[in-house]
Design an enzyme around this catalytic site. Structure first.
Site, short mmCIF file in Angstrom:
data_model
loop_
_atom_site.label_atom_id
_atom_site.label_comp_id
_atom_site.label_asym_id
_atom_site.label_seq_id
_atom_site.Cartn_x
_atom_site.Cartn_y
_atom_site.Cartn_z
N GLU A 2 5.86 -41.24 68.96
CA GLU A 2 7.06 -42.05 69.17
C GLU A 2 6.95 -43.42 68.52
O GLU A 2 7.92 -43.96 68.01
CB GLU A 2 7.34 -42.20 70.67
CG GLU A 2 7.69 -40.88 71.37
CD GLU A 2 6.48 -39.98 71.63
OE1 GLU A 2 5.33 -40.46 71.49
OE2 GLU A 2 6.69 -38.80 71.95
N HIS A 5 10.08 -37.12 83.37
CA HIS A 5 11.27 -36.58 82.70
C HIS A 5 12.58 -37.14 83.25
O HIS A 5 13.64 -36.65 82.90
CB HIS A 5 11.30 -35.04 82.80
CG HIS A 5 10.26 -34.36 81.98
ND1 HIS A 5 8.94 -34.30 82.35
CD2 HIS A 5 10.33 -33.74 80.78
CE1 HIS A 5 8.25 -33.63 81.43
NE2 HIS A 5 9.07 -33.28 80.47
C1 LIG Z 1 4.41 -38.95 74.68
C2 LIG Z 1 5.13 -37.66 74.76
N1 LIG Z 1 6.09 -37.36 73.88
C3 LIG Z 1 6.80 -36.23 73.98
C4 LIG Z 1 6.54 -35.34 74.97
C5 LIG Z 1 7.39 -34.07 75.11
N2 LIG Z 1 6.57 -32.88 74.82
C6 LIG Z 1 5.97 -32.20 75.81
S1 LIG Z 1 4.98 -31.03 75.23
C7 LIG Z 1 5.36 -31.38 73.64
C8 LIG Z 1 4.69 -30.62 72.53
C9 LIG Z 1 3.21 -30.81 72.59
O1 LIG Z 1 2.59 -30.01 71.65
P1 LIG Z 1 1.01 -29.84 71.61
O2 LIG Z 1 0.34 -31.16 71.72
O3 LIG Z 1 0.71 -29.02 70.42
O4 LIG Z 1 0.65 -29.06 72.93
P2 LIG Z 1 1.15 -27.62 73.41
O5 LIG Z 1 2.40 -27.83 74.20
O6 LIG Z 1 1.37 -26.78 72.21
O7 LIG Z 1 0.06 -27.12 74.28
C10 LIG Z 1 6.28 -32.41 73.57
C11 LIG Z 1 6.85 -32.96 72.34
C12 LIG Z 1 5.52 -35.67 75.88
N3 LIG Z 1 5.18 -34.87 76.87
N4 LIG Z 1 4.84 -36.83 75.76
#
Ligand SMILES: Cc1ncc(C[n+]2csc(CCOP(=O)(O)OP(=O)(O)O)c2C)c(N)n1
Ligand SMILES: [Mg+2]
Lengths: 328, 355
Positions: free
Chosen positions: A62, A131
């Site tokens: 972000e 959220h």
């Molecule tokens: C700081 C932040 N930005 C956005 C999100 C929203 N979000 C939740 S999971 C996710 C994807 C995360 O991907 P990854 O790190 O590859 O983990 P995975 O879900 O694939 O295990 C996003 C964008 C968040 N939880 N925290």
């Protein structure tokens, strides 16, 4: 025909489409805004229509997203960025407060940053922790940021168009619990200028002041009050910053009583600021101290308990009842 | 830039890979891991079913990533710490946290469900990568206190793009903190593919830039994972600092039940990864080695079924958490303004009961 029934997500999507069509410099980026169309589908189909150059996914960061927007704005673009959820904008806080908000001032107006930061905002959707934050006070407290919160789908369209055209950075707070409610939207209606509140309901007895997701709640309270013989007006701020003092104060002077309704926790809040202003400027018109109905001063509660936290029509009417009616 | 060579000890068809760097764990140990994998898979299926039944608000499943979950828990010793994300419920359960407690937050309660101090399992982190600096802090504190505690911190491929990921790695390297970073590269961050997060030769390769050893491991091979993670834990405990590990794996389910993966990936890709399933592979290996027969398999399935039943029962009650607790832990002591708010809510609830 320009009037159609749209969900708030569709109204916002239409605003982005119309702005991107009208102005080539408008670009949209963030997390999952590309092929997926955003987790709330607000950017649905934009990559398909306008191409990967104009609507794209970024790496997941972000602070990087906000920083990229600042740089692109310095070089001729009008970025509209999405923070996936309110609380996930916090990693961008440094970029937003230290740079996005201050650049124009630091450069005596030579560098203006027409960036819109879209934030799916507030609760009421049964979301798990992080959220459902109501984060408006952080932004409203930061000089240089314009803060907008639509309450209707028509305003979502109009205000987003206005925000994109705005010369200063705008934090655009989208009440996520209304993303999928359908309302009439006429895209030909002149765009409301930023900084202008609207009286959603005239009322003689007391004025409810609200913004974003709390407006429908205030209207529901007014509806209920009417059945009990009390005539409540509702002002929808639309913009938190700049605050339309004139419209709010005019209403309160007429009714002599006011309750400010907001979902955010109440301490050091936007609701507090509004209440203070009404107190200062309308003191001699007031029949009772201004009251606030807000969320509690706790971290946003989980799905099973959020109904206890959110301002309800009942809680608003309790506050209205406490406005010293006996003494008049 | 030298490319890291993937560590794999068991091939997708169950045969031994014959790696020249790491020895295959003993069959008895692998059988234990197999038990845990089956338990983890069943847990994932049960939790996803509970979402469909409205018992959980949401569940980010680690279906397909169970080898990472099991290995992360297995390599830690008593007293070591685990820092899980929202996707790492199975790892927390394998670390000994009560399965129902692990799921309380997702069932709609207001707190993380378990006692992190008792289990040395940090609350599952949702804001991406933000837990990683905490992991470094716990590890650094342990060193200052003269303890040989090791901290294992989990994150996803998407999270490696966040600033906190980079800050944590650098701090850990500079302080020689006893941390093992395990990145579960499941190829997606919701809809965004790995290529949008990084164009480096691997995520593990980033370790070199921070001056720490790194390894790229087959994330669906629990034998390789435990071998490499185990070595990293020993190194950290011995004062030799942090390690970055990337597990090459795949998110078989959608991001969560709320996500529609058909919008951004082909079924063919999922099918291809199903061939590399961590359970199928270990099962084939153990059956060929003669340590797993039908009877043993039945016993394993039955015990996994018990965990699932325990989870179902534990989350079946329509219990509402006590609203008064919302105010109880915001500060260490009583806060006057909160007391007034708690009283207001209590009065409302009493009125509700009487009306
Ligand atoms: C700081 C932040 N930005 C956005 C999100 C929203 N979000 C939740 S999971 C996710 C994807 C995360 O991907 P990854 O790190 O590859 O983990 P995975 O879900 O694939 O295990 C996003 C964008 C968040 N939880 N925290
Ligand atoms: Mg991922």
């Amino acid at each position: 025909m320009t009037a159609t029934k749209l969900t708030m997500a569709q109204a916002l999507n239409t605003a982005l489409r119309d702005a991107m069509t009208a102005d080539e410099s408008v670009v949209v980026f963030g997390e999952d805004v590309g092929p997926l169309g955003g987790v709330f589908r607000v950017t649905d189909g934009l990559t398909e229509t306008f191409g990967e150059q104009r609507c794209f996914d970024t790496p997941l960061a972000e602070s990087g997203i906000a920083g990229l927007a600042i740089g692109m704005a310095m070089n001729g673009f009008r970025p509209v960025i999405e923070m996936q959820f309110d609380a996930f904008a916090y990693p961008a806080f440094e970029q937003i407060t230290s740079h996005l908000a201050k650049m124009a001032n630091r450069t005596r107006g030579r560098v203006r940053l027409p960036v819109v930061v879209r934030v799916p905002y507030a609760g009421g959707i049964g979301g798990v922790e992080h959220h459902c934050d109501s984060s408006e006070a952080y932004y409203a407290h930061t000089p240089g940021l314009t803060v907008v919160a639509p309450a209707t789908n028509a305003d979502a369209y109009g205000l987003l168009r206005a925000a994109i055209e705005h010369p200063d950075p705008v934090i655009f707070l989208e009440p996520k619990r209304h993303y999928f409610t359908r309302e009439e939207v006429d895209t030909a209606t002149p765009v409301p200028p930023i900084g202008q509140a609207v009286v959603r309901r005239e009322g003689r007895d007391a004025t409810l002041v609200a913004y974003g997701p709390s407006v429908p709640v205030a209207l529901a309270a007014a509806e209920l009050a009417a059945t009990e013989g009390r005539d409540l007006g509702v002002v929808d701020l639309r913009s938190i910053v700049p605050f339309d003092e004139e419209t709010v104060l005019a209403q309160v002077r007429r009714t002599g009583r006011a309750v400010v309704v907001a979902e955010a926790q109440g301490f050091a809040s936007v609701a507090s600021e509004i209440a203070a202003r009404i107190g200062e400027r309308c003191f001699h018109h007031l029949e009772a101290p201004v009251r606030r109905v807000t969320g509690f001063d706790i971290p946003y509660p989980p799905p099973k308990l959020e109904r206890h936290h959110l301002p309800s029509p009942d809680r608003i009417l309790d506050a209205v009842d406490a406005l010293q009616w006996d003494e008049t | 830039m030298s490319e890291l060579r993937l560590v794999r000890l068991i091939e997708p068809d169950g045969s031994a890979s014959g790696d020249d760097r790491y020895a295959l764990p003993a069959p008895g140990e692998l059988l234990e891991h197999y038990r845990a994998l089956v338990r983890g898979r069943r847990f994932n299926e049960q939790a996803s079913a509970l979402v469909r039944q409205g018992r959980l608000a949401v569940y980010p499943s680690s279906h397909g990533q169970e080898a990472c979950q099991v290995a992360a828990a297995a390599v830690l010793r008593d007293g070591d710490w685990l820092f899980p994300t929202y996707r790492d419920s199975v790892a927390a359960v394998e670390r000994g946290v009560d399965p129902v407690e692990v799921m309380l937050l997702l069932s709609g309660d207001w707190h993380c469900g378990y006692d992190p101090m008792r289990h040395h399992v940090a609350p599952q982190a949702t804001p991406l990568a933000t837990q990683l600096p905490h992991a470094v802090g716990v590890a650094h504190a342990a060193r200052l206190k003269g303890e040989d505690t090791v901290v294992l911190a989990l994150c996803g491929d998407g999270a490696t793009s966040e600033g906190d990921f980079h800050e944590a790695l650098n701090f850990a390297a500079v302080f020689r903190a006893p941390v093992v970073f395990l990145v579960q590269n499941n190829k997606y961050a919701i809809s965004v593919p790995l290529a949008r997060q990084s164009v480096a030769s691997s995520l593990a390769a980033k370790g070199e830039g921070y001056g720490m050893p790194s390894a790229l491991v087959d994330g669906n091979d629990v034998a390789a994972l435990t071998a490499v993670l185990g070595e990293a834990v020993r190194r950290a405990a011995g004062g030799d600092g942090p390690t970055l590990m990337e597990a090459d794996t795949y998110r078989m389910d959608a991001h969560t039940n709320a996500d529609d993966a058909s919008r951004y990936r082909d079924d063919a890709e999922v099918t291809e990864w199903a061939r590399r399933d961590p359970l199928v592979r270990l099962r084939a290996h153990l059956r060929a080695a003669g340590v797993l027969d039908d009877e043993e398999e039945r016993a394993i399935a039955e015990s996994a079924e018990q965990t699932a039943a325990y989870l179902r029962t534990g989350l079946s009650a329509d219990s509402e958490p006590d609203p008064a607790e919302l105010f109880a832990h915001v500060y260490a002591g009583p806060a006057p303004h909160l007391a007034a708010q708690a009283e207001l809510l209590a009065a409302e609830l009493t009125a509700e009961v009487h009306s």
